[in-house]
Write a protein that holds these residues in place. Structure first.
Motif, PDB file in Angstrom:
ATOM      1  N   ASP A   1      43.562  49.241  19.283  1.00  0.00           N
ATOM      2  CA  ASP A   1      43.711  49.767  17.924  1.00  0.00           C
ATOM      3  C   ASP A   1      42.352  49.835  17.227  1.00  0.00           C
ATOM      4  OD1 ASP A   1      46.508  49.955  18.230  1.00  0.00           O
ATOM      5  OD2 ASP A   1      46.784  47.897  17.518  1.00  0.00           O
TER       6      ASP A   1
ATOM      7  N   ARG B   1      49.377  43.380  12.543  1.00  0.00           N
ATOM      8  CA  ARG B   1      48.966  42.852  13.842  1.00  0.00           C
ATOM      9  C   ARG B   1      48.370  43.997  14.641  1.00  0.00           C
ATOM     10  NH1 ARG B   1      48.654  38.385  16.500  1.00  0.00           N
ATOM     11  NH2 ARG B   1      49.443  37.146  14.796  1.00  0.00           N
ATOM     12  N   ARG B   2      47.162  43.778  15.186  1.00  0.00           N
ATOM     13  CA  ARG B   2      46.443  44.805  15.929  1.00  0.00           C
ATOM     14  C   ARG B   2      45.918  44.248  17.249  1.00  0.00           C
ATOM     15  NH1 ARG B   2      48.881  47.943  13.189  1.00  0.00           N
ATOM     16  NH2 ARG B   2      48.074  48.937  11.315  1.00  0.00           N
ATOM     17  N   ARG B   3      45.749  45.136  18.219  1.00  0.00           N
ATOM     18  CA  ARG B   3      45.143  44.772  19.495  1.00  0.00           C
ATOM     19  C   ARG B   3      43.805  45.497  19.615  1.00  0.00           C
ATOM     20  NH1 ARG B   3      49.031  47.141  24.129  1.00  0.00           N
ATOM     21  NH2 ARG B   3      47.246  46.587  25.387  1.00  0.00           N
TER      22      ARG B   3
ATOM     23  N   HIS C   1      48.468  41.345  26.864  1.00  0.00           N
ATOM     24  CA  HIS C   1      47.303  41.632  26.025  1.00  0.00           C
ATOM     25  C   HIS C   1      47.274  40.663  24.841  1.00  0.00           C
ATOM     26  CE1 HIS C   1      50.603  44.057  24.364  1.00  0.00           C
ATOM     27  NE2 HIS C   1      50.035  43.840  23.185  1.00  0.00           N
ATOM     28  N   THR C   2      46.181  40.676  24.116  1.00  0.00           N
ATOM     29  CA  THR C   2      46.016  39.804  22.961  1.00  0.00           C
ATOM     30  C   THR C   2      46.112  40.632  21.691  1.00  0.00           C
ATOM     31  OG1 THR C   2      44.520  38.402  24.246  1.00  0.00           O
ATOM     32  CG2 THR C   2      44.480  38.116  21.856  1.00  0.00           C
ATOM     33  N   THR C   3      46.872  40.125  20.724  1.00  0.00           N
ATOM     34  CA  THR C   3      46.942  40.772  19.417  1.00  0.00           C
ATOM     35  C   THR C   3      46.334  39.830  18.381  1.00  0.00           C
ATOM     36  OG1 THR C   3      49.141  39.912  18.885  1.00  0.00           O
ATOM     37  CG2 THR C   3      49.033  42.050  20.020  1.00  0.00           C
ATOM     38  N   TYR C   4      45.891  40.413  17.277  1.00  0.00           N
ATOM     39  CA  TYR C   4      45.246  39.656  16.200  1.00  0.00           C
ATOM     40  C   TYR C   4      45.880  40.047  14.875  1.00  0.00           C
ATOM     41  CZ  TYR C   4      41.658  39.347  19.823  1.00  0.00           C
ATOM     42  OH  TYR C   4      40.990  39.150  21.002  1.00  0.00           O
ATOM     43  N   GLU C   5      46.021  39.075  14.000  1.00  0.00           N
ATOM     44  CA  GLU C   5      46.485  39.350  12.636  1.00  0.00           C
ATOM     45  C   GLU C   5      45.290  39.858  11.834  1.00  0.00           C
ATOM     46  OE1 GLU C   5      50.088  38.574  10.246  1.00  0.00           O
ATOM     47  OE2 GLU C   5      49.725  38.302  12.361  1.00  0.00           O
TER      48      GLU C   5
END
Length: 162
Positions: free
Chosen positions: A74, A69-71, A47-51
């Motif tokens: 979230d 950090r959230r996906r 999966h991809t997470t984002y700051e």
């Protein structure tokens, strides 16, 4: 209106602006950036997470500078919590990209760079719209989403007291 029925059109006398007013820090600000997408995991757990970085001077937030950090899931959780417990109209999230999950595509599906960037921009717009809403700023789920490393999905919904 004056006594004779004619509107008073005199201008207010404004005080001159000093350099501190013009160039000083804004009285209230809230800046949220969603950036640095990273693909993590393998196989079905990929999966991809984002700051998600927040800077603010609003007194309602206990931390003035935070980075978590959230996906995508979230962001979905936050949207669902706000729809269930608050009185605000929650803006839409960027779409789920079901078609991109189909096999035998000519691209990387949900891990394609252009899709990740498009989703990142949509998530940033979403979180800024929510966090900018005065009623949402009081919601405990928003504070947890923006400022706590781990989201406690068993938390007790409610308002933040400051």
């Amino acid at each position: 209106m004056s006594n004779d029925g004619v509107a008073d059109t005199r201008r207010l006398i404004a005080r001159p602006q000093d350099p501190m007013d013009a160039y000083g820090p804004p009285s209230n600000f809230l800046e949220i950036d969603v950036y640095d997408p990273q693909i993590v995991g393998t196989g079905r757990n990929k999966h991809t997470t984002y700051e998600v970085r927040m800077k603010t001077n609003l007194p309602i937030f206990k931390l003035k500078d935070s980075c978590v950090r959230r996906r995508y899931s979230d962001f979905e959780w936050l949207k669902n919590e706000l729809e269930r417990d608050s009185k605000i109209v929650v803006p839409p999230l960027p779409g789920k990209a079901v078609i991109r999950l189909m096999p035998f595509r000519g691209d990387d599906g949900i891990f394609d760079e252009s899709f990740i960037e498009e989703r990142r921009a949509g998530l940033e717009l979403f979180i800024n719209r929510i966090a900018g809403h005065p009623l949402a700023q009081n919601e405990r789920c928003l504070h947890m989403f923006l400022q706590e490393e781990v989201i406690d999905r068993n938390y007790i919904p409610g308002k933040v007291r400051h």
